[in-house]
Write a protein that holds these residues in place. Structure first.
Motif, PDB file in Angstrom:
ATOM      1  N   ASN A  88      -1.032 -38.376  14.493  1.00 16.29           N
ATOM      2  CA  ASN A  88      -0.107 -38.250  15.615  1.00 16.29           C
ATOM      3  C   ASN A  88       0.663 -36.934  15.646  1.00 16.29           C
ATOM      4  O   ASN A  88       1.269 -36.602  16.650  1.00 16.29           O
ATOM      5  N   THR A  89       0.690 -36.219  14.537  1.00 20.79           N
ATOM      6  CA  THR A  89       1.404 -34.954  14.490  1.00 20.79           C
ATOM      7  C   THR A  89       0.490 -33.891  13.908  1.00 20.79           C
ATOM      8  O   THR A  89      -0.527 -34.193  13.311  1.00 20.79           O
ATOM      9  N   ASN A  90       0.894 -32.614  14.078  1.00 25.44           N
ATOM     10  CA  ASN A  90       0.075 -31.558  13.500  1.00 25.44           C
ATOM     11  C   ASN A  90       0.374 -31.416  12.013  1.00 25.44           C
ATOM     12  O   ASN A  90       1.392 -31.907  11.516  1.00 25.44           O
ATOM     13  N   PHE A  91      -0.514 -30.731  11.304  1.00 22.68           N
ATOM     14  CA  PHE A  91      -0.382 -30.657   9.852  1.00 22.68           C
ATOM     15  C   PHE A  91       0.871 -29.898   9.426  1.00 22.68           C
ATOM     16  O   PHE A  91       1.431 -30.158   8.361  1.00 22.68           O
ATOM     17  N   ILE A  92       1.345 -28.984  10.271  1.00 19.70           N
ATOM     18  CA  ILE A  92       2.554 -28.214   9.934  1.00 19.70           C
ATOM     19  C   ILE A  92       3.770 -29.135   9.894  1.00 19.70           C
ATOM     20  O   ILE A  92       4.573 -29.096   8.961  1.00 19.70           O
ATOM     21  N   LYS A  93       3.914 -29.973  10.911  1.00 12.95           N
ATOM     22  CA  LYS A  93       5.045 -30.905  10.956  1.00 12.95           C
ATOM     23  C   LYS A  93       4.959 -31.893   9.787  1.00 12.95           C
ATOM     24  O   LYS A  93       5.968 -32.206   9.152  1.00 12.95           O
ATOM     25  N   SER A  94       3.747 -32.370   9.498  1.00 12.33           N
ATOM     26  CA  SER A  94       3.573 -33.348   8.425  1.00 12.33           C
ATOM     27  C   SER A  94       3.926 -32.762   7.068  1.00 12.33           C
ATOM     28  O   SER A  94       4.635 -33.379   6.272  1.00 12.33           O
ATOM     29  N   ILE A  95       3.447 -31.546   6.786  1.00  9.23           N
ATOM     30  CA  ILE A  95       3.724 -30.946   5.477  1.00  9.23           C
ATOM     31  C   ILE A  95       5.187 -30.525   5.383  1.00  9.23           C
ATOM     32  O   ILE A  95       5.781 -30.544   4.293  1.00  9.23           O
ATOM     33  N   SER A  96       5.792 -30.173   6.515  1.00  3.01           N
ATOM     34  CA  SER A  96       7.211 -29.839   6.528  1.00  3.01           C
ATOM     35  C   SER A  96       8.052 -31.044   6.124  1.00  3.01           C
ATOM     36  O   SER A  96       9.002 -30.929   5.334  1.00  3.01           O
ATOM     37  N   GLU A  97       7.693 -32.217   6.647  1.00  2.44           N
ATOM     38  CA  GLU A  97       8.412 -33.445   6.286  1.00  2.44           C
ATOM     39  C   GLU A  97       8.208 -33.778   4.812  1.00  2.44           C
ATOM     40  O   GLU A  97       9.137 -34.230   4.133  1.00  2.44           O
ATOM     41  N   ASP A  98       6.998 -33.547   4.308  1.00  2.00           N
ATOM     42  CA  ASP A  98       6.732 -33.779   2.889  1.00  2.00           C
ATOM     43  C   ASP A  98       7.601 -32.876   2.012  1.00  2.00           C
ATOM     44  O   ASP A  98       8.191 -33.321   1.027  1.00  2.00           O
ATOM     45  N   LEU A  99       7.658 -31.603   2.374  1.00  2.00           N
ATOM     46  CA  LEU A  99       8.443 -30.643   1.589  1.00  2.00           C
ATOM     47  C   LEU A  99       9.927 -30.984   1.621  1.00  2.00           C
ATOM     48  O   LEU A  99      10.624 -30.874   0.604  1.00  2.00           O
ATOM     49  N   GLU A 100      10.395 -31.414   2.779  1.00  3.92           N
ATOM     50  CA  GLU A 100      11.806 -31.801   2.894  1.00  3.92           C
ATOM     51  C   GLU A 100      12.113 -32.984   1.983  1.00  3.92           C
ATOM     52  O   GLU A 100      13.135 -33.005   1.289  1.00  3.92           O
TER      53      GLU A 100
END
Length: 219
Positions: A88-100
């Protein structure tokens, strides 16, 4: 046909691994973090009960803060409980949430820099790229002892170049290239027709570079 079957197999494995890692992270944080916070709150409440219900405003405020902290941690974990996050989201948004989340829970510093005009990448390739990034970050947390994680993403009209940088202990790529984590990364990079470069020096950290040709899937 064989190549297509291999790609679909790795795509399925990537999706399963993303879900498994999500559940593992949630389980660990529920036990190690939220469980400890609530245990402290319960201990303070037991002290009040043992004192025949006598309490001060400060004691109640401390318990309230612990409960609020637990709720905030649960909200943070709920963000990664969506099993379709990579769809549902792009990989940038997903990895950003992971890093946060990692920075919040592991107290590690990170930077995520994106430059250039973001290009459209199909969902299947995005899922595999996201999984490659997840596995690279997991390797940093498990092995490098780095205090920082930096991810640089450069877009052009023809490619997406990703650098994953840590400042940890480094490793000998030739000796450890047969490890399961690196082997999975290499396989998946090849499946999306990208290139992989690893530069690592002892006690100077590691840089993993993935160069993904955006036009490959269109051709």
């Amino acid at each position: 046909m064989e190549a297509d079957l291999l790609f679909q197999s790795e795509l399925t494995n990537s999706k399963i691994e993303i879900k498994e890692q999500t559940l593992t992270n949630v389980s660990r944080e529920l036990h190690d973090n939220i469980g400890q916070i609530l245990s402290v709150a319960l201990m303070q409440m037991n002290i009040i009960i043992e004192n025949d219900g006598e309490y001060t405003k400060k004691e109640l405020k401390n318990i309230k803060e612990l409960v609020n902290k637990s709720l905030n941690e649960i909200r943070l974990l709920s963000k990664i409980m969506n099993g379709d996050v990579f769809v549902n989201t792009n990989f940038i948004k997903s990895i950003s949430e992971d890093l946060e989340r990692i920075a919040e829970l592991k107290k590690i510093k990170y930077q995520l820099n994106v430059s250039g005009e973001i290009q459209k990448i199909n969902k299947e390739h995005q899922t595999i790229i996201y999984r490659i990034l997840q596995e690279s970050i997991a390797n940093i947390l498990r092995h490098s002892h780095s205090e920082t994680i930096d991810i640089e993403i450069f877009f052009t009209s023809k490619n997406c170049k990703i650098n994953i940088i840590d400042t940890g202990k480094g490793f000998d790529y030739k000796k450890e290239s047969s490890g399961t984590g690196l082997a999975n990364i290499k396989t998946r990079v090849q499946l999306i027709k990208a290139s992989l470069n690893i530069n690592s020096e002892k006690n100077k950290g590691t840089t993993i570079t993935i160069d993904y040709p955006i036009n490959t899937e269109e051709k």
